[in-house]
Enzyme design. Structure first.
Site, PDB file in Angstrom:
ATOM      1  N   ASP A  51       4.260  15.721   0.123  1.00  0.00           N
ATOM      2  CA  ASP A  51       4.483  17.089   0.599  1.00  0.00           C
ATOM      3  C   ASP A  51       3.769  18.119  -0.262  1.00  0.00           C
ATOM      4  O   ASP A  51       3.798  19.309   0.045  1.00  0.00           O
ATOM      5  CB  ASP A  51       5.985  17.402   0.633  1.00  0.00           C
ATOM      6  CG  ASP A  51       6.607  17.389  -0.751  1.00  0.00           C
ATOM      7  OD1 ASP A  51       7.206  18.401  -1.143  1.00  0.00           O
ATOM      8  OD2 ASP A  51       6.492  16.359  -1.451  1.00  0.00           O
ATOM      9  N   LYS A  93       0.554  13.734 -10.991  1.00  0.00           N
ATOM     10  CA  LYS A  93      -0.311  13.335  -9.877  1.00  0.00           C
ATOM     11  C   LYS A  93      -1.345  14.406  -9.535  1.00  0.00           C
ATOM     12  O   LYS A  93      -2.360  14.107  -8.901  1.00  0.00           O
ATOM     13  CB  LYS A  93       0.537  13.021  -8.635  1.00  0.00           C
ATOM     14  CG  LYS A  93       1.422  11.800  -8.781  1.00  0.00           C
ATOM     15  CD  LYS A  93       2.092  11.425  -7.470  1.00  0.00           C
ATOM     16  CE  LYS A  93       3.030  12.500  -6.972  1.00  0.00           C
ATOM     17  NZ  LYS A  93       3.719  12.130  -5.721  1.00  0.00           N
ATOM     18  N   ASP A 120      -6.517  -0.494   9.602  1.00  0.00           N
ATOM     19  CA  ASP A 120      -7.463  -0.096   8.553  1.00  0.00           C
ATOM     20  C   ASP A 120      -6.761   0.182   7.224  1.00  0.00           C
ATOM     21  O   ASP A 120      -7.390   0.610   6.268  1.00  0.00           O
ATOM     22  CB  ASP A 120      -8.236   1.157   9.015  1.00  0.00           C
ATOM     23  CG  ASP A 120      -9.484   1.401   8.187  1.00  0.00           C
ATOM     24  OD1 ASP A 120     -10.107   0.414   7.740  1.00  0.00           O
ATOM     25  OD2 ASP A 120      -9.826   2.575   7.952  1.00  0.00           O
TER      26      ASP A 120
END
Length: 218
Positions: free
Chosen positions: A171, A146, A6
């Site tokens: 992380d 981000k 997927d």
């Protein structure tokens, strides 16, 4: 744990995901305060307090990750200081086997990192990481970290991918949350980003303890 059939695209953080976060933590929390104190003729304790205040002020922003910002703010050759302890740069366990395996599975693999280009340079000088992925993308090219959901919108404009068939490993829980808000479906956190610190036991995302546990089956 992961249905690799997927998945079409794999985005991977660098520090704390592919590489041991110990190098970065050691540099910013120990080596830099010590060396900066030596250069300034100040006490390490005082320098550490001053740095911690600056860290808190800029945490989560693009400045936090920007070596140009810190070099200007501290008036030092940060890259030279980082090279002094570059022998601590190291892969996390099973990373190279994992990268090899997902490549063989035919997936599009890219590093998506907040690390500054100079920080990436240090890592590439001390590992063969650049040979293990299709591309290394830094958030500094977009002017947003981000943690900002707008980063993922800009990334999609530059590198076409389907969020529903994309897996992202990081992380940083705030970054994973941001990626989730952007629509990325398969999100995984890292249980042991720093080899010298304790493992995480809980997360809002599926925890990966060792990449060997999730290798795609032939």
């Amino acid at each position: 744990m992961i249905d690799w059939n997927d998945i079409r695209t794999v985005f991977l953080d660098m520090d704390g995901t592919l590489l041991d976060l110990h190098y970065d933590n050691y540099f910013w929390l120990h080596h830099l305060p010590q060396r900066l104190a030596e250069l300034r003729g100040e006490s390490p304790a005082l320098t550490r307090v001053q740095l911690e205040q600056m860290y808190q002020e800029h945490h989560g922003t693009l400045n936090w990750y920007c070596l140009d910002f810190w070099e200007q703010a501290l008036q030092i050759d940060l890259l030279a200081l980082k090279r002094e302890v570059a022998d601590r740069v190291a892969y996390r366990p099973s990373v190279k086997d994992f990268l090899r395996s997902i490549h063989e599975h035919g997936l599009d693999v890219a590093i998506v990192t907040n690390a500054h280009a100079k920080s990436i340079q240090i890592k590439l000088e001390n590992t063969d990481l650049g040979d293990q992925v299709d591309e290394i993308i830094t958030s500094h090219d977009f002017g947003l970290p981000k943690e900002d959901v707008r980063f993922w919108q800009l990334l999609r404009e530059r590198r076409e991918y389907d969020p529903a068939n994309t897996a992202f490993f990081d992380d940083n829980e705030a970054v994973l949350a941001s990626a989730g808000k952007s629509g990325i479906r398969h999100l995984y956190s890292i249980a042991h980003p720093d080899s010298q610190q304790d493992r995480r036991t809980s997360s809002d995302f599926t925890l990966i303890h060792d990449f060997k546990d999730i290798l795609p089956r032939p």
